[in-house]
Every structure is written in structure tokens, then in C-alpha cells.
Design an enzyme around this catalytic site. Structure first.
Site, PDB file in Angstrom:
ATOM      1  N   LYS A   1       1.950  -3.857   6.607  1.00  0.00           N
ATOM      2  CA  LYS A   1       2.406  -3.786   5.206  1.00  0.00           C
ATOM      3  C   LYS A   1       3.929  -3.588   5.163  1.00  0.00           C
ATOM      4  O   LYS A   1       4.624  -4.222   4.365  1.00  0.00           O
ATOM      5  CB  LYS A   1       1.699  -2.643   4.465  1.00  0.00           C
ATOM      6  CG  LYS A   1       0.206  -2.859   4.284  1.00  0.00           C
ATOM      7  CD  LYS A   1      -0.114  -4.112   3.464  1.00  0.00           C
ATOM      8  CE  LYS A   1      -1.579  -4.430   3.396  1.00  0.00           C
ATOM      9  NZ  LYS A   1      -1.886  -5.754   2.850  1.00  0.00           N
TER      10      LYS A   1
ATOM     11  N   TYR B   1      -2.244  -1.544  10.934  1.00  0.00           N
ATOM     12  CA  TYR B   1      -2.473  -2.005   9.564  1.00  0.00           C
ATOM     13  C   TYR B   1      -1.293  -1.620   8.674  1.00  0.00           C
ATOM     14  O   TYR B   1      -0.722  -2.443   7.965  1.00  0.00           O
ATOM     15  CB  TYR B   1      -3.781  -1.405   9.012  1.00  0.00           C
ATOM     16  CG  TYR B   1      -3.821  -1.393   7.505  1.00  0.00           C
ATOM     17  CD1 TYR B   1      -4.114  -2.545   6.793  1.00  0.00           C
ATOM     18  CD2 TYR B   1      -3.522  -0.222   6.787  1.00  0.00           C
ATOM     19  CE1 TYR B   1      -4.101  -2.530   5.404  1.00  0.00           C
ATOM     20  CE2 TYR B   1      -3.519  -0.205   5.409  1.00  0.00           C
ATOM     21  CZ  TYR B   1      -3.808  -1.362   4.724  1.00  0.00           C
ATOM     22  OH  TYR B   1      -3.793  -1.353   3.362  1.00  0.00           O
TER      23      TYR B   1
ATOM     24  N   SER C   1       0.830  -1.204   0.000  1.00  0.00           N
ATOM     25  CA  SER C   1       0.000   0.000   0.000  1.00  0.00           C
ATOM     26  C   SER C   1       0.862   1.250   0.000  1.00  0.00           C
ATOM     27  O   SER C   1       1.980   1.248   0.534  1.00  0.00           O
ATOM     28  CB  SER C   1      -0.872  -0.024   1.260  1.00  0.00           C
ATOM     29  OG  SER C   1      -1.462   1.233   1.470  1.00  0.00           O
TER      30      SER C   1
HETATM   31  C1  UD1 Z   1      -6.653   3.997   3.786  1.00  0.00           C
HETATM   32  C2  UD1 Z   1      -5.204   3.612   3.951  1.00  0.00           C
HETATM   33  C3  UD1 Z   1      -4.785   2.656   2.880  1.00  0.00           C
HETATM   34  C4  UD1 Z   1      -5.682   1.474   2.899  1.00  0.00           C
HETATM   35  C5  UD1 Z   1      -7.100   1.910   2.680  1.00  0.00           C
HETATM   36  C6  UD1 Z   1      -8.009   0.712   2.740  1.00  0.00           C
HETATM   37  C7  UD1 Z   1      -3.689   5.181   4.934  1.00  0.00           C
HETATM   38  C8  UD1 Z   1      -2.929   6.432   4.744  1.00  0.00           C
HETATM   39  N1  UD1 Z   1      -4.386   4.791   3.888  1.00  0.00           N
HETATM   40  O1  UD1 Z   1      -6.717   4.820   2.640  1.00  0.00           O
HETATM   41  O2  UD1 Z   1      -3.480   2.245   3.093  1.00  0.00           O
HETATM   42  O3  UD1 Z   1      -5.289   0.572   1.919  1.00  0.00           O
HETATM   43  O4  UD1 Z   1      -7.465   2.861   3.684  1.00  0.00           O
HETATM   44  O5  UD1 Z   1      -8.804   0.623   3.841  1.00  0.00           O
HETATM   45  O6  UD1 Z   1      -3.642   4.571   5.970  1.00  0.00           O
HETATM   46  N2  UD1 Z   1     -13.070  10.365   3.558  1.00  0.00           N
HETATM   47  C9  UD1 Z   1     -14.095  11.255   3.847  1.00  0.00           C
HETATM   48  N3  UD1 Z   1     -15.291  10.741   4.284  1.00  0.00           N
HETATM   49  C10 UD1 Z   1     -15.503   9.409   4.461  1.00  0.00           C
HETATM   50  C11 UD1 Z   1     -14.443   8.512   4.160  1.00  0.00           C
HETATM   51  C12 UD1 Z   1     -13.246   9.028   3.721  1.00  0.00           C
HETATM   52  O7  UD1 Z   1     -13.946  12.459   3.709  1.00  0.00           O
HETATM   53  O8  UD1 Z   1     -16.596   9.030   4.875  1.00  0.00           O
HETATM   54  C13 UD1 Z   1     -11.798  10.891   3.066  1.00  0.00           C
HETATM   55  C14 UD1 Z   1     -10.639  10.555   3.960  1.00  0.00           C
HETATM   56  O9  UD1 Z   1     -10.488  11.510   4.963  1.00  0.00           O
HETATM   57  C15 UD1 Z   1      -9.494  10.546   2.958  1.00  0.00           C
HETATM   58  C16 UD1 Z   1     -10.145  10.108   1.652  1.00  0.00           C
HETATM   59  O10 UD1 Z   1     -11.536  10.309   1.821  1.00  0.00           O
HETATM   60  O11 UD1 Z   1      -9.000  11.840   2.805  1.00  0.00           O
HETATM   61  C17 UD1 Z   1      -9.901   8.645   1.313  1.00  0.00           C
HETATM   62  O12 UD1 Z   1     -10.243   7.867   2.456  1.00  0.00           O
HETATM   63  P1  UD1 Z   1     -10.324   6.265   2.400  1.00  0.00           P
HETATM   64  O13 UD1 Z   1     -11.184   5.849   1.270  1.00  0.00           O
HETATM   65  O14 UD1 Z   1     -10.693   5.797   3.769  1.00  0.00           O
HETATM   66  O15 UD1 Z   1      -8.851   5.811   2.026  1.00  0.00           O
HETATM   67  P2  UD1 Z   1      -7.446   6.207   2.684  1.00  0.00           P
HETATM   68  O16 UD1 Z   1      -7.596   6.672   4.076  1.00  0.00           O
HETATM   69  O17 UD1 Z   1      -6.765   7.104   1.710  1.00  0.00           O
END
Ligand code: UD1
Length: 345
Positions: free
Chosen positions: A157, A153, A128
Site C-alpha cells: 500500500k 501487504y 489503508s
Molecule cells: C488488517 C489491516 C488492514 C487491512 C485489513 C484487511 C493492519 C494494521 N491492518 O486490519 O490494513 O486492510 O486487515 O485484511 O495491518 N480480532 C480478534 N479476533 C479475530 C480477528 C480479529 O480479536 O478472530 C481483532 C484483531 O486483533 C484486531 C481487530 O479484531 O484488533 C480487527 O482485526 P481485523 O478485522 O483482522 O482487521 P485489522 O487487523 O485491523
């Protein structure tokens, strides 16, 4: 000629199922092992409906050495492994670190232990972009220094990458390809397979599509005060089918003995950073469906921005993630609608 047999652990999961489809389409024979902890058997029907072939399936847990040992005996001649079997919720890993270390590391160690004796030529590992932490510069290349993991997590990795490197360096008779995924999104264009998280989704796209269809009242955008152009986080959203195809190329390098190094590392991303707000807008424009959303406080542990420099994968694997984001959003929406039609969501 007999088809080359590939073991896909976690093959009924989100990325695993899309990869199983691409492997079958490319002419491989696929054996899936999955404990169904975050997926279900109907995924096999979806894979069969798309490809016309039902993969071999073992319901079992890769943390159990004897289960895997029996699998290798029952399905002889496995040439390559793609290891998706792992727990992946960042927040849960903070609450249950031992579950994450046990699941993710024991699975990997068991597989590595059994590869030599069973003549497996190599393993493709799901890593990841989390290994880069909050990078000093974007885009990140494979040589960008990794940073201390911010969750158990993420740590699994990093440790897994080290375990693989140490094992191969010790003279193990196989090679490895570490694939560092950015943010996989979307679903198969057939809408026959896709992402189906248990309970309330933690990741952006399933939460967004469930909001768009009315299962959730409102999407919270976590943080609008980040030092980015629109204040929301930036990610590299990669189409899951594009991502799956990279695995086929990687496993081919392994089984055909074409790796340049015993352990190769590739970033799998598009090379484009897209903000959370831009993603919501792209979804709304592509589907014509509004996504009610509000700004909420930052989510603990989130990284401000990370996107890939995918040049190495482009050049060496001859692979590119080129599905337009709007098309990917449409595929996610069609999948959500299909779940509704099936009465699942
Ligand atoms: C995270 C992990 C990644 C992992 C993936 C799978 C980190 C840095 N990244 O990715 O390694 O493989 O999860 O579970 O640890 N967001 C919102 N509202 C929501 C959900 C998300 O605003 O309801 C935003 C988050 O703040 C983030 C972006 O959307 O900025 C992406 O979030 P998400 O889809 O959870 O993925 P990551 O956090 O990037």
C-alpha cells in the site's frame, strides 16, 4: 447522453461489489474485471438484483498486461478507474511476499501504463490506514506521518501510493485519489451482497458472524492486555456502503476535473474508535444473538489503536460515514443468515 464509463478492478470483491452498486445507482456505466480469486460470479447476480443493471464483466487478471490492453480496446471511453484488485490478507503476505508484491504492484503499474494512451482521467486507489502503522496520536489525519510497514501487504500500500505520486508528478495526463480505509464492515442492507472470505476468516466481523451462526465454536479476542480502557484493540469500523459512496464522490471529482491537487488523499473512517469488546457487545445488542468468545494471546503485528480524523473527506468530498454501528452489525448478521439460507455457510 451516454453514461460515463468506469472500470472497477476487483469489482466482484467485498468493497468492489458495494461500490459497483453505488456507481450504477449514481448513473455510471460499470465495467468490472476480476480474476475471481477471492469472489465468485454470483456477485454479479447480486449487483443486478439490487440495481436492475448487470455490469459488464471481464474475467481476467490485472497482472496480465495484454488482458487489460484488450479490455480497454473492447470497452472504449473509460473515464475513471477504481482499483480494488489486490491481495489483502496480512498474515498470508508474510508467508508469500512475492505473491503480494507481484499482484498488488504489477496490477497498479499495468493500469497506470494504460491510462494515458486510453484517455483515462484518473484513478481512485484503495489504500489503508495500515500506512500509519501504530500512530503516536489518535485520531490520525492525512498529514500524520506514515510509518514503516509491518507486513508485505502494508508495504504494497505504501509503495503503491509512492508509485502513483511519482507517476503523476512525472507529468502523466491524469490525476489520482488515494483513499485510506479504516476497517470496512457490514453488508448491503438488501443482504444480496456482502463479505465472503475463502476458508477460515482472518478478519474480525466474518469470524464473529460465523461464530454467531455456529460455523465456528468460539471467537478468540486477540489480546486483553492492551493499554486501552478495556484492554482490547481499538479500530474505526466503517460501514461498507458508506465507504462505497465515498468512491462515487471521488470518481466524480476525477471525471469532472474537480480535484484541487493532482494527487489527493482522504481518510475514510467514522472518527470513532471502538474496541473489539465494544464491537462484540454492539453486535449482541443489535441482533440479540450471543457471540461465544474468549480471550486469547495478542496477534502478532496488530496495532493497539487507530481511528480516523475524517474531517478532510467530510469537508472536501461532502461525505460522511453516518450509518450507526448497530445497523451495520445487523446488516452483517442478515448477510450471514442469507448465506446460511443459500447453503453457502
Ligand atoms: C488488517 C489491516 C488492514 C487491512 C485489513 C484487511 C493492519 C494494521 N491492518 O486490519 O490494513 O486492510 O486487515 O485484511 O495491518 N480480532 C480478534 N479476533 C479475530 C480477528 C480479529 O480479536 O478472530 C481483532 C484483531 O486483533 C484486531 C481487530 O479484531 O484488533 C480487527 O482485526 P481485523 O478485522 O483482522 O482487521 P485489522 O487487523 O485491523
Amino acid at each position: 447522453m451516454d453514461k460515463t464509463r468506469i472500470l472497477v478492478t476487483g469489482g466482484t470483491g467485498y468493497i468492489g461489489s458495494h461500490t459497483a452498486v453505488e456507481l450504477i445507482n449514481a448513473g455510471y456505466s460499470v465495467v468490472i474485471i476480476d480474476n475471481l480469486s477471492n469472489s465468485n460470479r454470483e456477485v454479479l447476480d447480486g449487483i443486478e438484483a439490487i440495481t436492475g443493471t448487470r455490469p459488464d464483466f471481464v474475467e481476467g487478471d490485472c497482472t496480465d498486461f495484454d488482458t487489460l490492453k484488450k479490455l480497454f480496446a473492447d470497452y472504449p471511453g473509460i473515464k475513471g478507474i477504481i482499483n480494488f484488485a489486490a491481495s489483502k490478507a496480512v498474515g498470508e503476505s508474510v508467508q508469500k511476499p512475492l505473491l503480494y508484491y507481484r499482484n498488488n504492484l504489477t496490477t497498479l503499474i499495468n493500469l497506470l501504463d494504460l491510462m494515458g494512451p486510453n484517455g483515462v482521467r484518473g484513478i481512485v486507489f484503495s489504500s489503508s490506514c495500515t500506512v500509519y502503522g501504530e500512530p503516536d496520536q489518535n485520531p490520525v489525519t492525512e498529514d500524520t506521518p506514515t510509518k514503516k510497514a509491518t507486513s508485505p501487504y502494508g508495504n504494497t500500500k505504501q509503495i503503491s501510493e509512492d508509485i502513483i505520486r511519482d507517476t503523476v508528478a512525472s507529468g502523466a495526463p491524469f490525476s489520482a485519489i488515494l483513499l485510506r480505509y479504516f476497517n470496512p464492515v457490514g453488508a448491503h442492507p438488501s443482504a444480496l451482497i456482502g463479505e465472503l472470505p475463502n476458508g477460515v476468516p482472518q478478519n474480525l466481523i466474518p469470524y464473529l458472524t460465523q461464530t454467531a451462526i455456529g460455523v465456528r465454536p468460539m471467537l478468540s479476542v486477540f489480546g486483553n492486555d492492551y493499554p486501552t480502557p478495556d484492554g482490547t484493540c481499538i479500530r474505526d469500523f466503517i460501514n461498507v456502503v458508506d465507504l462505497a459512496k465515498a468512491h462515487v464522490t471521488a470518481v466524480e471529482r476525477i471525471v469532472e476535473d474537480k480535484c484541487d491537487e493532482p494527487v489527493e488523499v482522504f481518510n475514510l473512517g467514522t472518527g470513532n474508535g471502538v474496541s473489539v469488546l465494544e464491537l462484540i457487545n454492539t453486535f449482541e445488542e443489535a441482533t440479540g444473538v450471543p457471540v461465544p468468545h474468549k480471550f486469547a494471546p495478542r496477534r502478532e503485528g496488530d496495532i493497539t489503536q487507530v481511528w480516523a480524523d475524517p474531517t478532510r473527506a467530510n469537508k472536501v468530498l461532502g461525505w460522511k460515514a453516518d450509518t450507526p454501528l448497530a445497523e451495520t452489525m445487523l446488516s452483517a448478521w442478515r448477510w450471514q443468515q442469507r448465506l446460511r439460507e443459500r447453503g453457502i455457510m
